[in-house]
Scaffold this motif. Structure first.
Motif, short mmCIF file in Angstrom:
data_model
loop_
_atom_site.label_atom_id
_atom_site.label_comp_id
_atom_site.label_asym_id
_atom_site.label_seq_id
_atom_site.Cartn_x
_atom_site.Cartn_y
_atom_site.Cartn_z
N PRO A 68 57.53 1.82 19.64
CA PRO A 68 56.76 3.06 19.42
C PRO A 68 57.00 4.04 20.54
O PRO A 68 57.17 3.65 21.70
CB PRO A 68 55.31 2.57 19.38
CG PRO A 68 55.32 1.25 20.07
CD PRO A 68 56.66 0.63 19.86
N TYR A 86 54.51 6.92 12.63
CA TYR A 86 55.59 6.03 13.08
C TYR A 86 55.43 4.64 12.47
O TYR A 86 56.42 4.03 12.02
CB TYR A 86 55.60 5.95 14.62
CG TYR A 86 56.53 4.88 15.12
CD1 TYR A 86 57.90 5.07 15.15
CD2 TYR A 86 56.01 3.65 15.54
CE1 TYR A 86 58.75 4.05 15.61
CE2 TYR A 86 56.84 2.64 15.99
CZ TYR A 86 58.22 2.84 16.01
OH TYR A 86 59.05 1.85 16.46
N PHE A 109 59.79 10.97 19.24
CA PHE A 109 59.18 10.71 17.94
C PHE A 109 60.13 11.10 16.79
O PHE A 109 60.35 10.32 15.86
CB PHE A 109 57.86 11.48 17.84
CG PHE A 109 57.21 11.38 16.50
CD1 PHE A 109 56.50 10.24 16.15
CD2 PHE A 109 57.33 12.40 15.57
CE1 PHE A 109 55.89 10.14 14.90
CE2 PHE A 109 56.73 12.30 14.34
CZ PHE A 109 56.01 11.17 14.00
N ARG A 119 63.21 8.64 16.68
CA ARG A 119 62.91 7.32 16.15
C ARG A 119 62.67 7.37 14.63
O ARG A 119 63.14 6.50 13.88
CB ARG A 119 61.68 6.74 16.87
CG ARG A 119 62.01 6.22 18.28
CD ARG A 119 60.73 5.92 19.06
NE ARG A 119 60.98 5.19 20.30
CZ ARG A 119 61.46 5.72 21.41
NH1 ARG A 119 61.76 7.02 21.43
NH2 ARG A 119 61.64 4.97 22.49
N ILE A 120 61.93 8.37 14.17
CA ILE A 120 61.67 8.49 12.74
C ILE A 120 62.99 8.69 11.97
O ILE A 120 63.23 8.07 10.92
CB ILE A 120 60.70 9.64 12.46
CG1 ILE A 120 59.30 9.31 13.03
CG2 ILE A 120 60.59 9.92 10.96
CD1 ILE A 120 58.63 8.14 12.37
N ARG A 124 58.14 2.60 10.29
CA ARG A 124 58.66 1.30 10.75
C ARG A 124 58.35 0.22 9.73
O ARG A 124 59.20 -0.63 9.43
CB ARG A 124 58.04 0.97 12.11
CG ARG A 124 58.60 -0.30 12.76
CD ARG A 124 58.02 -0.44 14.16
NE ARG A 124 58.58 -1.60 14.81
CZ ARG A 124 58.11 -2.85 14.71
NH1 ARG A 124 57.02 -3.06 13.97
NH2 ARG A 124 58.68 -3.85 15.37
#
Length: 401
Positions: A378, A330, A387, A390-391, A334
């Protein structure tokens, strides 16, 4: 007053120009050959048909022989005992039953005029049923065939060949009516026939033979181009055409068949279009040879070792995620997004919290602000859905910068 003078001056100039034009130019009629239309365009024997009609001969011109009932319509054209049939096209188009019917009609007094098969790719060994019945044999297409000189009144001269017609010649050196015919035509030889009149010899071949059968006769010529509309304007063509049609002239109807039967499409392509399809066929074979992997039985292609860098990266990421290093993956995604944001929009990259979120929401209007906020935070441990979400959001925002 000035207007009147200008008008008079214009009239004088126009009159002078008209007088000069009429004095220096003369109206002369001019003949212009117009392109053929209608039957004259599709019928190569149209000029012969008109000439015979003006001479008082009954003429019937058609594309097919129509001697026997053929096809759904079954229309036939009967032939009288003293008629004349001119088959302008290739005699190989005649069927065996049509050949038998024609020869029976000739035995009853008819007059048949045919030509030898023209030169061509398949003309050398192609069978000709009509010539077999007449005991004639067309010479090979690879033989050289010269021209035959025709004198006045259609009588042949020179080259020591036998003559057709009488032996009269022009007196006083008059060459009117002389011409050269049968240039490059396919000649024939005598197998067992005994013609009454012939033109040619056994060594060089014959260009004309008149064979008597019963009460009629059959004329075989190396070509019939001299009967066509393009050739009848030459002086030698008219007398020779009259001598060929002489046996039953004015005794019956002259049937001009200028397309006895259309040859098959494949035969036409093979004879006249090989220069087009030959190179195309070779190009197709060359392309197939190039695309062909190998000859022999069809075997499965052996599996090669996979050495894709992307596959190694994907496998490394799956291994790190499986052993609890998702936060590192992550952080990498980011940081990649923030690094590009600093290059594209330094002001938004320098802010933190809600001000940064407001600028990003204004920049990415089609992405909800809640998704952008979540993507910058996160995810919780072992939250696989958060996960992946967000990715994916970070990658999409990075690609759009």
């Amino acid at each position: 007053m000035r207007t009147v003078l200008l008008t008079l001056l214009g009239v004088v100039l126009l009159a002078g120009l008209t007088a000069w034009w009429l004095h220096t130019h003369e109206r002369v009629p001019r003949e212009v050959d117009m392109p053929r239309i209608g039957e004259a365009r599709r019928n190569p024997l149209f000029a012969l048909q008109v000439a015979l009609e003006r001479d008082g001969v009954r003429v019937h011109s058609r594309r097919r022989l129509q001697l026997l009932a053929d096809g759904a319509r079954g229309e036939t054209v009967p032939l009288a005992a003293r008629d004349t049939v001119v088959l302008y096209n290739d005699p190989r188009t005649l069927r065996s039953d049509e050949v038998d019917a024609l020869l029976r009609w000739v035995d009853g007094g008819g007059h048949l005029i045919v030509r030898t098969p023209p030169h061509g790719l398949l003309a050398k060994n192609a069978p000709v049923p009509l010539f077999a019945e007449l005991q004639l044999l067309p010479m090979g297409s690879d033989r050289e065939s010269g021209c035959a000189e025709v004198g006045g009144l259609g009588a042949p001269v020179a080259e020591g060949t036998a003559t057709v017609g009488d032996d009269r010649s022009d007196e006083g050196g008059n060459d009117e009516g002389r011409g050269v015919l049968f240039c490059g035509a396919r000649r024939f030889t005598l197998v067992g026939a005994n013609p009454q009149h012939s033109w040619g010899d056994l060594q060089h071949g014959y260009v004309f033979a008149r064979i008597h059968r019963g009460a009629g006769s059959v004329d075989v010529l190396a070509e019939l181009d001299f009967l066509g509309s393009d050739a009848l304007d030459r002086n030698a063509s008219f007398p020779l055409a009259h001598r060929v049609l002489e046996p039953n002239y004015r005794a019956g109807t002259v049937h001009l068949v200028y397309a006895a039967q259309m040859p098959s499409l494949w035969a036409t392509l093979a004879r006249h279009s090989w220069m087009a399809w030959g190179p195309l066929l070779l190009a197709l074979l060359a392309w197939l040879w190039r695309r062909m992997q190998r000859f022999g039985p069809q075997l499965a292609t052996p599996v090669l070792e996979r050495r894709s860098l992307l596959e190694h990266i994907t496998a490394s990421g799956e291994l790190a995620y499986r052993y609890g290093y998702a936060h590192l993956l992550y952080d990498a995604a980011r940081n990649a997004f923030l690094a590009r944001l600093r290059r594209r929009d330094p002001q938004a990259a320098a802010l933190q919290g809600e001000p940064q979120l407001m600028l990003l929401a204004a920049r990415f209007t089609d992405v909800p602000a809640a998704e952008i906020r979540d993507a910058l935070l996160p995810p919780f441990a072992n939250d696989h859905t958060a996960f992946r979400t967000r990715i994916a959001t970070l990658i999409r925002l990075r690609n759009r910068l």
